[in-house]
Enzyme design. Structure first.
Site, short mmCIF file in Angstrom:
data_model
loop_
_atom_site.label_atom_id
_atom_site.label_comp_id
_atom_site.label_asym_id
_atom_site.label_seq_id
_atom_site.Cartn_x
_atom_site.Cartn_y
_atom_site.Cartn_z
N TRP A 199 0.83 -1.19 0.00
CA TRP A 199 0.00 0.00 0.00
C TRP A 199 0.88 1.26 0.00
O TRP A 199 1.82 1.39 0.78
CB TRP A 199 -0.93 0.02 1.22
CG TRP A 199 -1.84 1.21 1.18
CD1 TRP A 199 -3.03 1.30 0.54
CD2 TRP A 199 -1.63 2.49 1.79
NE1 TRP A 199 -3.57 2.55 0.69
CE2 TRP A 199 -2.73 3.31 1.45
CE3 TRP A 199 -0.60 3.03 2.55
CZ2 TRP A 199 -2.84 4.63 1.87
CZ3 TRP A 199 -0.70 4.35 2.97
CH2 TRP A 199 -1.82 5.14 2.63
N ASP A 367 -16.89 9.76 -4.07
CA ASP A 367 -16.19 8.60 -3.51
C ASP A 367 -16.98 8.04 -2.32
O ASP A 367 -18.18 8.33 -2.14
CB ASP A 367 -14.75 9.00 -3.14
CG ASP A 367 -13.79 7.83 -3.12
OD1 ASP A 367 -13.84 7.05 -2.16
OD2 ASP A 367 -12.97 7.68 -4.07
N ASP A 368 -16.34 7.29 -1.51
CA ASP A 368 -16.90 6.60 -0.35
C ASP A 368 -17.74 7.56 0.51
O ASP A 368 -17.36 8.72 0.70
CB ASP A 368 -15.73 6.06 0.46
CG ASP A 368 -16.12 4.97 1.41
OD1 ASP A 368 -17.32 4.72 1.56
OD2 ASP A 368 -15.21 4.37 2.00
N LYS A 484 -16.28 3.78 -9.74
CA LYS A 484 -14.96 3.47 -9.19
C LYS A 484 -15.16 2.23 -8.32
O LYS A 484 -15.84 2.29 -7.30
CB LYS A 484 -14.46 4.65 -8.35
CG LYS A 484 -13.21 4.35 -7.54
CD LYS A 484 -12.70 5.59 -6.81
CE LYS A 484 -11.51 5.24 -5.91
NZ LYS A 484 -10.90 6.41 -5.30
N TRP A 485 -14.60 1.10 -8.74
CA TRP A 485 -14.82 -0.20 -8.07
C TRP A 485 -13.67 -0.45 -7.10
O TRP A 485 -12.58 -0.79 -7.50
CB TRP A 485 -14.88 -1.30 -9.13
CG TRP A 485 -15.20 -2.66 -8.62
CD1 TRP A 485 -14.47 -3.42 -7.77
CD2 TRP A 485 -16.34 -3.46 -8.96
NE1 TRP A 485 -15.07 -4.63 -7.54
CE2 TRP A 485 -16.22 -4.68 -8.27
CE3 TRP A 485 -17.45 -3.26 -9.79
CZ2 TRP A 485 -17.17 -5.69 -8.39
CZ3 TRP A 485 -18.38 -4.28 -9.90
CH2 TRP A 485 -18.25 -5.49 -9.21
N ASP A 486 -13.98 -0.27 -5.82
CA ASP A 486 -12.95 -0.43 -4.79
C ASP A 486 -13.02 -1.84 -4.21
O ASP A 486 -14.02 -2.56 -4.41
CB ASP A 486 -13.19 0.62 -3.69
CG ASP A 486 -11.90 1.07 -3.03
OD1 ASP A 486 -10.89 0.36 -3.17
OD2 ASP A 486 -11.91 2.12 -2.37
N ASP A 554 -2.90 4.76 -3.66
CA ASP A 554 -3.44 5.83 -2.82
C ASP A 554 -2.38 6.88 -2.54
O ASP A 554 -2.69 7.95 -2.01
CB ASP A 554 -3.94 5.26 -1.48
CG ASP A 554 -5.36 4.74 -1.60
OD1 ASP A 554 -5.98 4.91 -2.67
OD2 ASP A 554 -5.85 4.15 -0.62
C1 DGJ Z 1 -9.36 3.18 -0.96
C2 DGJ Z 1 -9.19 3.88 -2.27
O1 DGJ Z 1 -7.98 3.54 -2.85
C3 DGJ Z 1 -9.32 5.39 -2.06
O2 DGJ Z 1 -9.09 6.06 -3.25
C4 DGJ Z 1 -10.69 5.68 -1.52
O3 DGJ Z 1 -11.65 5.37 -2.50
C5 DGJ Z 1 -10.94 4.89 -0.25
N1 DGJ Z 1 -10.66 3.49 -0.42
C6 DGJ Z 1 -12.36 5.06 0.21
O4 DGJ Z 1 -12.67 4.28 1.25
#
Ligand code: DGJ
Length: 748
Positions: A199, A367-368, A484-486, A554
């Site tokens: 990460w 986003d989230d 955006k598929w997280d 990230d």
């Molecule tokens: C992890 C993603 O990589 C971020 O860009 C963001 O969307 C967060 N999750 C949201 O919880």
């Protein structure tokens, strides 16, 4: 299964008459040859630079079981089999531990021997040629089809394998590789390059010599963030370590979102075995009688013109044959995460939209944090995953209204989702605790926020539920044009409460994931999907068969991004690499960098922003507006052009790359300082590449803030491509640690 058997039977029938024993398969600049030997084994005696005439290829082939210095196989060593198998023969293809296929047959025996039938060409509208090599075990009713697909516009070769169990009982596949080639390659050196990370520092390049008698194995070590610790991609230098422009390189990628493994084994006689496939190490795949399973696609590219050429071939393959909308230009996105995190309501988002519209952006992504209600409201990362309905408190007029607000500002609208996950604090989990993966008899483990679990995508009810929830979001807000598929968890609680097929879990999970993605694409073929997964976790061509781009990390610090995007570009095209301008100091590293630097780095990929525009100064907004206008003008070259890596950031205080349009008439050059050492202001001239020598190019520096001096005396001049490639562009990047320059070249 029926399709497989019919295909196999028709191939077998055709083979009986045609006896197609030798095959030459060409790409624009390479050739693969295949030959069925006296034992009926399909060999691949040659994979190299193109041989025009089939008779020449045959004449030069020699005896593949003798050391003749060219074929590379040695008496007593493995044959150069097109697909290696564990078991029966002494010199067979791999008598001992190795082999791409290892089957426990229904009688409990472990050995197999694949006898080839005649090769067949399949009528395939989406490829130039599609070759199938059918094989059958000499004792058991176990069938294998090895596929190769080639194209007119790229040297990439797609290859994969299908396995069919016609035995009486179930069989277990301990290995079922997509490609398992015992290469007829001889070289004094082999060097293996791949990407590794974790990460916040994904895609770091790692390269080392492959020692004689040893293997290099890279693997996913994971089933959800399967491309995080290592990427399913490699470049192998055959002979001396290849550079960007010279040296023989075989590149490969595996298009698979589950657990995977790639290995290169150099034996004592310098023969190379290469295997790419789904990783069954934690559970042999159980294949029921009358069933078949298809291994994921692997893609191989070979070039004598270095790593740069291999990257460009993969990029072309990806744009033309893999990404759903690979030839379209990607929009300039503003993603709300680093600008607002969970702290937003409709008013704040609309004001962010205003800022984006003012700067000339094109797509607003929430986003989230937009979903979950009541005690499960997604106001932090502890609640709500699985409840994909809009949060009525934050967004009382719903997603359709918000999409309409974007539209009225000339913006498209997108949304974050994390469909594979559930919080135990959610309505979904409360109703269906059995839908989370869990290990029988063990307490449930939880991940992010102390409440997150992975949903059991091997369960068709879960696949149906999540598909219909995603469909309902799109129905409620038809204006959504981007997801955006997280996916922010590794595989854990490894077990399905319902399937009873835990040994197939990794494979079945991925099949369930693809089913959800297929339904989504069928419902909305125009939808743009970003593969996110914590950044880099799904940077792989399995997911990218359904998604157009990925979030590489990230870590949005521009200096770190030079490395992260450099690594990504080795295998993935610029239009698939999402690169967002964020604030300074950066939220991950606290590093301070100029806004120009952040734009100059992000503009080398799919440009976006991730900040709250209301917090920008008028001066920064004005500068951003200018950069966005420039990006729109260079976007076709950056996103669709050919990438040339000029100066690597590794071990240097600066880096440079350029993108050239396919007609060579336009180019964009990026030069980024990485931090200044003593006497490092004056870098050597940056020698360009990929230009037409005879054309004259006007060089113009762009992205200069008001009043700032330029970085190159040649800006404004017209210079020949020949001189720009021979002498290089004299660039000065000494204005602070993170100085940078961008030049646009236009043929006169
Ligand atoms: C992890 C993603 O990589 C971020 O860009 C963001 O969307 C967060 N999750 C949201 O919880």
């Amino acid at each position: 299964m029926r399709k497989f058997v019919l295909l196999f039977l028709s191939l077998a029938a055709a083979a009986a008459g045609a006896a197609d024993d030798t095959v030459k398969l060409d790409t624009p600049t390479t050739t693969m040859t295949f030959r069925r030997d006296a034992d009926g084994v399909w060999l691949m005696p040659y994979y190299g630079a193109k041989i025009e005439d089939a008779a020449d290829a045959e004449a030069l082939e020699g005896d593949p079981c003798r050391h003749d210095g060219r074929i590379g196989a040695v008496a007593g060593q493995a044959k150069p089999a097109s697909y290696s198998v564990y078991g029966a023969k002494e010199f067979g293809i791999d008598a001992n531990k190795s082999g791409g296929l290892c089957v426990k047959h229904d009688d409990g025996t472990m050995a197999s021997e694949l006898v080839g039938l005649g090769a067949e060409w399949i009528d395939d509208k989406t490829a130039a040629k599609h070759l199938v090599l059918p094989m059958k075990d000499s004792v058991h009713d176990f069938l294998v089809l090895q596929h190769f697909r080639v194209f007119d516009d790229t040297d990439a070769v797609e290859t994969w394998t299908e396995f069919s169990n016609r035995e009486t009982g179930a069989v277990e596949l301990y290995r079922m590789d997509s490609a398992a080639l015992t290469f007829p390659l001889l070289a004094d050196e082999f060097h293996f390059m791949s990407l590794t990370g974790q990460w916040g520092c994904e895609n770091q390049i790692s390269e080392s010599e492959l020692p004689r008698g040893q293997a290099v194995v890279i693997s996913s070590r994971n089933g959800v963030r399967d491309a995080w610790f290592a990427n399913p991609a490699f470049m192998l230098s055959v002979g001396r370590r290849a550079d960007e422009c010279s040296g023989t390189v075989i590149g490969g990628v595996l298009a698979w979102s589950g657990a995977w493994s790639i290995s290169a084994h150099r034996d004592y006689a310098d023969l190379l075995e290469l295997r790419l496939g789904a990783d069954n190490a934690n559970g042999a795949y159980r294949l029921e009688p009358g069933s078949s399973v298809t291994a994921p696609k692997a893609v191989l590219v070979r070039s004598d013109r270095g790593k740069g050429a291999v990257s460009r071939e993969l990029h072309r393959w990806a744009r033309n044959h893999r990404l759903p909308h690979g030839r379209e230009l990607r929009d300039i996105v503003l993603n709300s995460w680093e600008g607002a995190y969970f702290d937003f309501d409709e008013r704040r988002l609309v004001r962010m939209m205003d800022g984006l519209a003012e700067m000339g952006g094109e797509m607003f992504v929430v986003d989230d944090g937009w979903f979950g209600n009541g005690r499960y409201a997604r106001d932090n990362d502890r609640n709500g995953l699985g409840d994909w309905r809009v949060n009525a408190r934050k967004l009382p007029r719903g997603l359709g209204h918000l999409a309409g607000e974007a539209k009225s500002r000339g913006l498209k609208f997108g949304l974050w989702v994390e469909p594979e996950m559930v919080n135990v604090t959610s309505e979904l989990y409360t109703r269906h605790p059995e839908w989370a993966m869990r290990c029988k008899g063990r307490p449930l483990g939880t991940g992010r926020g102390g409440t997150q679990c992975v949903l059991d995508f091997t369960n068709p009810d879960v696949v149906d539920n999540i598909s219909s929830q995603l469909g309902a979001i799109l129905d409620a807000a038809p204006g959504i044009s981007y997801f955006k598929w997280d996916a922010n968890a590794n595989f854990f609680n490894v077990g399905s409460p319902t399937s009873g097929r835990d040994q197939n879990l990794y494979f079945d999970y991925t099949a369930g994931l693809y089913e959800v993605l297929k339904r989504l694409r069928a419902k909305r073929p125009d939808l743009i999907v970003q593969a996110c997964s914590s950044g880099g976790g799904r940077m792989e061509y399995g997911f990218l068969g359904y998604a157009d781009e990925f979030w590489p990390s990230d870590d949005t610090d521009a200096r770190e991004r030079v490395f992260i995007q450099w690594g990504a570009g080795m295998f993935y095209p610029a239009n698939a690499i999402a690169a967002h301008v964020t604030v300074s100091p950066n939220h991950q590293t606290m590093r301070e960098t100029p806004l120009k630097y952040r734009f100059d780095v992000a503009m080398s990929a799919r440009l976006g922003l991730e900040l709250d525009p209301r917090k920008m100064s008028a001066e920064d907004t004005g500068f951003a507006k200018r950069c966005i206008a420039v990006y729109k003008s260079i976007r076709p070259v950056v996103q669709q052009g050919e990438l040339y890596r000029l100066v690597s950031p590794y071990g240097r205080t600066y880096a440079a790359q350029m993108h050239v349009s396919t007609d060579c008439r336009r180019a964009v050059v990026f030069v980024w300082g990485l931090n200044r050492g003593p006497c490092k202001d004056f870098i050597p001239p940056v020698r360009l590449d990929g230009l037409a020598p005879d054309l004259r190019y006007r060089v113009t520096e762009v992205n200069l803030p008001d009043g700032a001096g330029g970085h190159c005396g040649a800006s404004g001049s017209a210079v020949s491509g020949q001189a720009l490639m021979a002498a290089g562009l004299p660039v000065y990047i000494g204005k602070g640690d993170y100085d940078s320059a961008v030049f646009v070249l236009e043929a006169q």
